[in-house]
Design an enzyme around this catalytic site. Structure first.
Site, PDB file in Angstrom:
ATOM      1  N   ARG A 185       0.765  -1.328  -0.064  1.00  0.00           N
ATOM      2  CA  ARG A 185      -0.131  -0.148  -0.058  1.00  0.00           C
ATOM      3  C   ARG A 185       0.998   1.558  -0.097  1.00  0.00           C
ATOM      4  O   ARG A 185       0.523   2.316   0.643  1.00  0.00           O
ATOM      5  CB  ARG A 185      -0.907   0.061   1.153  1.00  0.00           C
ATOM      6  CG  ARG A 185      -2.072  -1.129   1.351  1.00  0.00           C
ATOM      7  CD  ARG A 185      -3.321  -0.619   0.449  1.00  0.00           C
ATOM      8  NE  ARG A 185      -4.416  -1.582   0.598  1.00  0.00           N
ATOM      9  CZ  ARG A 185      -5.358  -1.305   1.308  1.00  0.00           C
ATOM     10  NH1 ARG A 185      -5.577  -0.084   1.848  1.00  0.00           N
ATOM     11  NH2 ARG A 185      -6.476  -2.117   1.540  1.00  0.00           N
TER      12      ARG A 185
ATOM     13  N   ASP B 200      -7.115  -2.017  -7.055  1.00  0.00           N
ATOM     14  CA  ASP B 200      -7.583  -2.682  -5.746  1.00  0.00           C
ATOM     15  C   ASP B 200      -8.147  -3.906  -6.109  1.00  0.00           C
ATOM     16  O   ASP B 200      -8.507  -4.299  -7.343  1.00  0.00           O
ATOM     17  CB  ASP B 200      -8.791  -1.961  -5.184  1.00  0.00           C
ATOM     18  CG  ASP B 200      -9.111  -2.351  -3.792  1.00  0.00           C
ATOM     19  OD1 ASP B 200      -8.607  -1.663  -2.743  1.00  0.00           O
ATOM     20  OD2 ASP B 200      -9.999  -3.145  -3.626  1.00  0.00           O
TER      21      ASP B 200
ATOM     22  N   ARG C 119      -6.603  12.189  -4.687  1.00  0.00           N
ATOM     23  CA  ARG C 119      -8.005  11.717  -4.197  1.00  0.00           C
ATOM     24  C   ARG C 119      -9.259  12.497  -4.156  1.00  0.00           C
ATOM     25  O   ARG C 119     -10.422  11.913  -4.391  1.00  0.00           O
ATOM     26  CB  ARG C 119      -7.578  10.891  -2.919  1.00  0.00           C
ATOM     27  CG  ARG C 119      -8.758  10.122  -2.241  1.00  0.00           C
ATOM     28  CD  ARG C 119      -9.070   8.726  -3.049  1.00  0.00           C
ATOM     29  NE  ARG C 119     -10.149   8.035  -2.200  1.00  0.00           N
ATOM     30  CZ  ARG C 119     -11.499   8.457  -2.462  1.00  0.00           C
ATOM     31  NH1 ARG C 119     -11.928   9.471  -3.233  1.00  0.00           N
ATOM     32  NH2 ARG C 119     -12.474   7.663  -1.863  1.00  0.00           N
TER      33      ARG C 119
ATOM     34  N   ARG D 220      -3.002   7.059   1.689  1.00  0.00           N
ATOM     35  CA  ARG D 220      -3.293   8.151   2.232  1.00  0.00           C
ATOM     36  C   ARG D 220      -2.352   8.760   3.258  1.00  0.00           C
ATOM     37  O   ARG D 220      -2.556   9.863   3.695  1.00  0.00           O
ATOM     38  CB  ARG D 220      -4.802   7.943   3.025  1.00  0.00           C
ATOM     39  CG  ARG D 220      -5.980   7.930   2.307  1.00  0.00           C
ATOM     40  CD  ARG D 220      -6.924   7.059   2.827  1.00  0.00           C
ATOM     41  NE  ARG D 220      -6.751   5.674   3.286  1.00  0.00           N
ATOM     42  CZ  ARG D 220      -7.617   4.917   3.757  1.00  0.00           C
ATOM     43  NH1 ARG D 220      -8.664   5.241   4.217  1.00  0.00           N
ATOM     44  NH2 ARG D 220      -7.222   3.591   3.881  1.00  0.00           N
TER      45      ARG D 220
ATOM     46  N   TYR E 121     -15.577 -10.967   0.483  1.00  0.00           N
ATOM     47  CA  TYR E 121     -15.915  -9.596   0.189  1.00  0.00           C
ATOM     48  C   TYR E 121     -17.388  -9.928  -0.660  1.00  0.00           C
ATOM     49  O   TYR E 121     -18.438  -9.229  -0.302  1.00  0.00           O
ATOM     50  CB  TYR E 121     -15.234  -8.642  -0.413  1.00  0.00           C
ATOM     51  CG  TYR E 121     -14.013  -8.079   0.412  1.00  0.00           C
ATOM     52  CD1 TYR E 121     -14.164  -7.110   1.577  1.00  0.00           C
ATOM     53  CD2 TYR E 121     -12.666  -8.686   0.471  1.00  0.00           C
ATOM     54  CE1 TYR E 121     -13.084  -6.718   2.187  1.00  0.00           C
ATOM     55  CE2 TYR E 121     -11.776  -8.350   1.240  1.00  0.00           C
ATOM     56  CZ  TYR E 121     -11.955  -7.354   2.308  1.00  0.00           C
ATOM     57  OH  TYR E 121     -10.884  -7.045   3.018  1.00  0.00           O
TER      58      TYR E 121
END
Ligand code: CP3
Length: 341
Positions: A24, A74, A37, A28, A150
């Protein structure tokens, strides 16, 4: 061919200092990521806009001397490409309309998933063209079980109970779901190699919470099929497996799936990992919170990890993704220490 230290390590060649990338690494904790973003309405739009996805992939390499770029995307673009509704909600993470026994047969029938994923493949091509030659370009997908958790549960959960029950109650529908994920993942990874990826990583983030039978059928077997299916079309394709939480199943995963290298999570004891077959390249395994806290404990643990794996091919990485609270100075300090000692 230019020497790519990280790719060479995946292929089994030990380097003088371990090459490094960070799971990652685009994200952020970087203000320049947050700026981009904020330009898009939702996270998937960022993944499907090659200009922006290329830019955020390269951002961490401008700051730090990392040995690899990882495609910015992703694992949940695959269910999205199969026609399931996927949304990312602020503060909540991903939210999907759960699949049912009856909806599984329709997945991927409306549109060719690779057509839907074309912008991501375009990002790979642009990255290939933009990257310095000694940098390794990493592609990836989620492993079928992890993506299925998921798709079935509709969101992340601490114990994946919805998917574990679904697999036990509806074995045929579950097998059909795994089949479509295996097939789509093979096509997607082959396309990533064709677009310029040097190596791919299989993210099996939820390899924990499974008994050994379930681990064999839901984790090892689908990952093995993907490795075999990709290599049938891209001979000797380099693959890193990352079955997070696999613990006592790590050696069996490595042997049965045929991956080149293994990512290990931070809860895997260094002494245990060091006893895995010496030819097996390992990637990991710093606790991401050590990178948040910084200071002497960070330096000491970095040194301990490098020492533990000094006699085998080793890629330095975290044992799971970097968290948004991570101070940038700590990342700089980590990379410098890994590279220079
Ligand atoms: O590593 C990289 O820099 C490449 C990009 C990447 C992302 N997600 C970007 C992302 C990769 C390789 C992933 C993999 C991924 N995505 C995994 C496997 C690895 C792991 O962490 O276990 C999983 C389980 C997902 C699913 C996912 N995506 C979740 C659970 C979340 C929400 C949690 C969170 O961190 O916000 C995401 C969103 C996501 N994926 C973000 C990023 C940068 C943050 C979203 C935002 O910026 O708004």
């Amino acid at each position: 061919m230019t020497h790519k230290p990280l790719l060479a390590t995946v292929l089994g060649e030990k380097q003088e200092r371990p090459p490094i990338w960070i799971m990652r690494q685009a994200g952020r904790y970087l203000p320049e990521y947050r700026a981009i973003r904020s330009e898009v309405k939702n996270f998937l739009e960022l993944c499907y806009t090659p200009d922006l996805a290329t830019e955020v992939t390269l951002q961490p390499l401008r700051r730090f001397d990392l040995d690899a770029a990882i495609l910015f995307s992703d694992i949940l673009v695959v269910p999205d490409a199969l026609g399931q509704s996927v949304r990312f909600e602020a503060g909540e993470g991903p939210v999907l309309d759960p699949v049912s026994v009856d909806s599984i047969a329709g997945l991927g029938k409306e549109m060719d998933p690779l057509t839907h994923l074309a912008p991501v493949l375009e990002t790979v091509r642009r990255l290939r063209a933009a990257l310095a030659r000694e940098k390794t370009l990493i592609g990836f997908c989620g492993s079928p079980w992890t993506v299925a958790t998921y798709m079935i549960g509709g969101r992340g959960s601490p114990d994946q109970a919805a998917a574990r029950l679904f697999a036990l109650r509806h074995p045929e529908a579950f097998a059909a779901l795994i089949d479509v994920l295996v097939e789509t993942s093979i096509n997607y990874l082959v396309a990533q190699f064709e677009a310029g990826a040097d190596v791919v990583q299989l993210f099996e983030s939820w390899a924990l919470n499974l008994d050994d039978d379930a681990f064999t059928s839901r984790v090892i077997e689908p990952n093995r099929r993907i490795v075999e299916g990709v290599r049938a079309r891209v001979p000797n394709a380099p693959v890193i497996g990352f079955p997070r939480g696999a613990a006592g199943n790590l050696a069996r995963y490595a042997e049965k799936t045929g991956v080149n290298a293994m990512g290990i999570d931070y809860a895997t004891p260094l002494t245990f990992a060091a006893n895995l077959p010496k030819h097996l390249p390992l990637q990991g395994n710093l606790d991401p919170l050590r990178l948040v806290a910084g200071g002497q404990q960070l330096d000491d643990r970095v040194d301990a990890i490098i020492t533990a794996f000094a006699d085998r091919p080793h890629i330095f990485n975290l044992g799971h993704g970097i968290v948004p609270e991570t101070p940038i100075e700590h990342v700089a300090r980590l990379v410098e220490r890994v590279k220079k000692g």
